[in-house]
Design a protein around this motif. Sequence first.
Motif, PDB file in Angstrom:
ATOM      1  N   GLU A  90      61.651 -27.528  50.058  1.00  0.00           N
ATOM      2  CA  GLU A  90      62.052 -26.539  49.035  1.00  0.00           C
ATOM      3  C   GLU A  90      60.830 -25.969  48.305  1.00  0.00           C
ATOM      4  OE1 GLU A  90      65.193 -28.693  46.911  1.00  0.00           O
ATOM      5  OE2 GLU A  90      66.669 -27.626  48.133  1.00  0.00           O
ATOM      6  N   VAL A 141      75.092 -34.131  49.981  1.00  0.00           N
ATOM      7  CA  VAL A 141      73.895 -34.247  50.835  1.00  0.00           C
ATOM      8  C   VAL A 141      73.951 -35.507  51.691  1.00  0.00           C
ATOM      9  CG1 VAL A 141      71.377 -34.494  50.817  1.00  0.00           C
ATOM     10  CG2 VAL A 141      72.486 -32.975  49.150  1.00  0.00           C
ATOM     11  N   TYR A 151      75.302 -25.868  51.025  1.00  0.00           N
ATOM     12  CA  TYR A 151      74.306 -24.795  50.961  1.00  0.00           C
ATOM     13  C   TYR A 151      74.546 -23.770  52.086  1.00  0.00           C
ATOM     14  CZ  TYR A 151      71.140 -27.195  47.628  1.00  0.00           C
ATOM     15  OH  TYR A 151      70.564 -27.786  46.533  1.00  0.00           O
ATOM     16  N   SER A 167      67.638 -26.624  45.315  1.00  0.00           N
ATOM     17  CA  SER A 167      67.866 -27.419  44.104  1.00  0.00           C
ATOM     18  C   SER A 167      66.760 -27.073  43.118  1.00  0.00           C
ATOM     19  CB  SER A 167      67.812 -28.917  44.427  1.00  0.00           C
ATOM     20  OG  SER A 167      66.460 -29.297  44.674  1.00  0.00           O
ATOM     21  N   ASN A 226      70.731 -38.728  46.113  1.00  0.00           N
ATOM     22  CA  ASN A 226      71.238 -37.382  46.379  1.00  0.00           C
ATOM     23  C   ASN A 226      72.742 -37.351  46.124  1.00  0.00           C
ATOM     24  OD1 ASN A 226      69.935 -34.863  47.314  1.00  0.00           O
ATOM     25  ND2 ASN A 226      68.808 -36.228  48.681  1.00  0.00           N
ATOM     26  N   MET A 248      62.709 -36.475  44.558  1.00  0.00           N
ATOM     27  CA  MET A 248      62.194 -35.123  44.759  1.00  0.00           C
ATOM     28  C   MET A 248      60.825 -35.029  44.091  1.00  0.00           C
ATOM     29  SD  MET A 248      65.508 -32.665  44.516  1.00  0.00           S
ATOM     30  CE  MET A 248      66.085 -33.030  42.882  1.00  0.00           C
ATOM     31  N   ARG A 273      62.741 -42.789  47.471  1.00  0.00           N
ATOM     32  CA  ARG A 273      62.273 -41.399  47.560  1.00  0.00           C
ATOM     33  C   ARG A 273      62.907 -40.572  46.450  1.00  0.00           C
ATOM     34  NH1 ARG A 273      64.973 -36.181  48.056  1.00  0.00           N
ATOM     35  NH2 ARG A 273      63.315 -34.716  48.554  1.00  0.00           N
ATOM     36  N   PHE A 320      62.104 -33.107  51.385  1.00  0.00           N
ATOM     37  CA  PHE A 320      63.330 -33.553  52.046  1.00  0.00           C
ATOM     38  C   PHE A 320      63.229 -33.603  53.583  1.00  0.00           C
ATOM     39  CE2 PHE A 320      67.725 -33.092  53.559  1.00  0.00           C
ATOM     40  CZ  PHE A 320      68.269 -34.220  52.962  1.00  0.00           C
ATOM     41  N   ARG A 371      73.815 -36.799  41.395  1.00  0.00           N
ATOM     42  CA  ARG A 371      73.056 -37.585  42.366  1.00  0.00           C
ATOM     43  C   ARG A 371      73.371 -39.082  42.245  1.00  0.00           C
ATOM     44  NH1 ARG A 371      69.013 -33.889  44.181  1.00  0.00           N
ATOM     45  NH2 ARG A 371      67.772 -35.519  45.175  1.00  0.00           N
ATOM     46  N   ASN A 389      74.147 -28.369  43.580  1.00  0.00           N
ATOM     47  CA  ASN A 389      73.922 -29.437  44.554  1.00  0.00           C
ATOM     48  C   ASN A 389      74.893 -30.588  44.249  1.00  0.00           C
ATOM     49  OD1 ASN A 389      72.670 -30.759  46.676  1.00  0.00           O
ATOM     50  ND2 ASN A 389      70.869 -31.365  45.522  1.00  0.00           N
ATOM     51  N   ALA A 444      67.734 -26.158  52.788  1.00  0.00           N
ATOM     52  CA  ALA A 444      67.284 -27.446  53.329  1.00  0.00           C
ATOM     53  C   ALA A 444      68.304 -28.146  54.215  1.00  0.00           C
ATOM     54  CB  ALA A 444      66.936 -28.376  52.164  1.00  0.00           C
ATOM     55  N   LEU A 445      69.552 -27.679  54.202  1.00  0.00           N
ATOM     56  CA  LEU A 445      70.627 -28.475  54.813  1.00  0.00           C
ATOM     57  C   LEU A 445      71.225 -27.766  56.025  1.00  0.00           C
ATOM     58  CD1 LEU A 445      72.100 -29.644  51.396  1.00  0.00           C
ATOM     59  CD2 LEU A 445      70.761 -31.025  52.992  1.00  0.00           C
TER      60      LEU A 445
HETATM   61  O1  PAF Z   1      66.828 -34.293  47.709  1.00  0.00           O
HETATM   62  C1  PAF Z   1      66.494 -33.111  47.785  1.00  0.00           C
HETATM   63  O2  PAF Z   1      65.344 -32.748  48.051  1.00  0.00           O
HETATM   64  C2  PAF Z   1      67.560 -32.059  47.504  1.00  0.00           C
HETATM   65  O3  PAF Z   1      68.643 -32.621  46.847  1.00  0.00           O
HETATM   66  C3  PAF Z   1      68.030 -31.341  48.781  1.00  0.00           C
HETATM   67  C4  PAF Z   1      68.689 -32.309  49.724  1.00  0.00           C
HETATM   68  C5  PAF Z   1      66.856 -30.686  49.497  1.00  0.00           C
HETATM   69  C6  PAF Z   1      69.058 -30.284  48.434  1.00  0.00           C
HETATM   70  O4  PAF Z   1      68.585 -29.375  47.516  1.00  0.00           O
END
Ligand code: PAF
Length: 321
Positions: free
Chosen positions: A68, A209, A36, A86, A205, A167, A165, A188, A144, A141, A29-30
């Motif tokens: 993800e 992140v 990552y 994650s 996060n 996940m 927000r 994300f 948070r 990760n 995702a990053l």
């Molecule tokens: O917030 C999320 O969705 C996750 O922490 C991320 C940034 C996709 C990393 O796995």
Amino acid sequence: MKHFITGLIAAAVLATGAQAQQKIVVGHALSPTSHYGVGAQAFIDTLTELSGGTFTGEQAPAGQLGGERDMIEGLQIGSLDLVVTSTGPLGNFVPEVFALDLPFLFRDYDHARKTLDGEIGQELLAKIGENNLVGLAWSENGFRHVTNSQRPVRTPADLEGLKLRTMENKVHMTAFSGMGAAPTPMAFPELFTALQQGVVDGQENPVTVITASKFWEVQKHVSLTGHVYSPAVVLASPVLFDGLTDEQKGWFMEAAKASAAATRAEVNRLEEAGVALLRENGMEVITDIDKAPFAALAEASYSVYTDQYGTEMVDRIKAVQ
Ligand code: PAF
């Protein structure tokens, strides 16, 4: 005729050679320079080296292949080879993994890493394997923290009504409802724009992140709540993995371990340097947080897991020293 046959043989060898070389796509995702990205590259480099070039690889970073949840689905149908993700959406596929997403469960990085590298981690990787996915190694990760555009968050009262927000994870959503926020699950890749346009006020996060995504451009306050540890995992597609020889499977496992080690090293580095970076970029960093009232209110989320599986796993995780 002799030349014709020699030509055919050479073409066949080349074709076999071409087939024998396989490029593995590693989605995440990053950015390629994030923790990552560093882990994905370590996977590719180690696999290439161990296989003598039979396998090479490339990253599909920054959610190019979707969020993800989409990428995990891609593994199941074989449209993607490998993902560093994650556990955020993973419990929707492997509910036992929700145990790892419980807030205020892990004391610190050492506790989390020991748990994931030990018996419990192995058991959960095996559970992943029962759900049309291949869990190769636990990666990371990080812890948070809450960021938002409205106000400094020091107590649960400051979270009241904040559109936050989360996940797509029902443990996290229940925890934030309990703490007074209005959780809004979102993939994300949609988050930066949602923060920019005020669709949500904040997000949560790890420092890794927040820095990789330059959230200082759209968020003013960061509170080091450390409310939940966010594990990551290196997952492979069973469509790919089941077709490998035992030796090749061994290379993938080794590469995944190297990936996790590289990611954790980068998490360590950013935990040291990241907070200064947030301040340098104009964020107000709130560090004096009493976590006890947050933990008390988040406790309700434990039932999302324990109603189905009981408290045994939670007790085992707490007992890891
Ligand atoms: O917030 C999320 O969705 C996750 O922490 C991320 C940034 C996709 C990393 O796995």
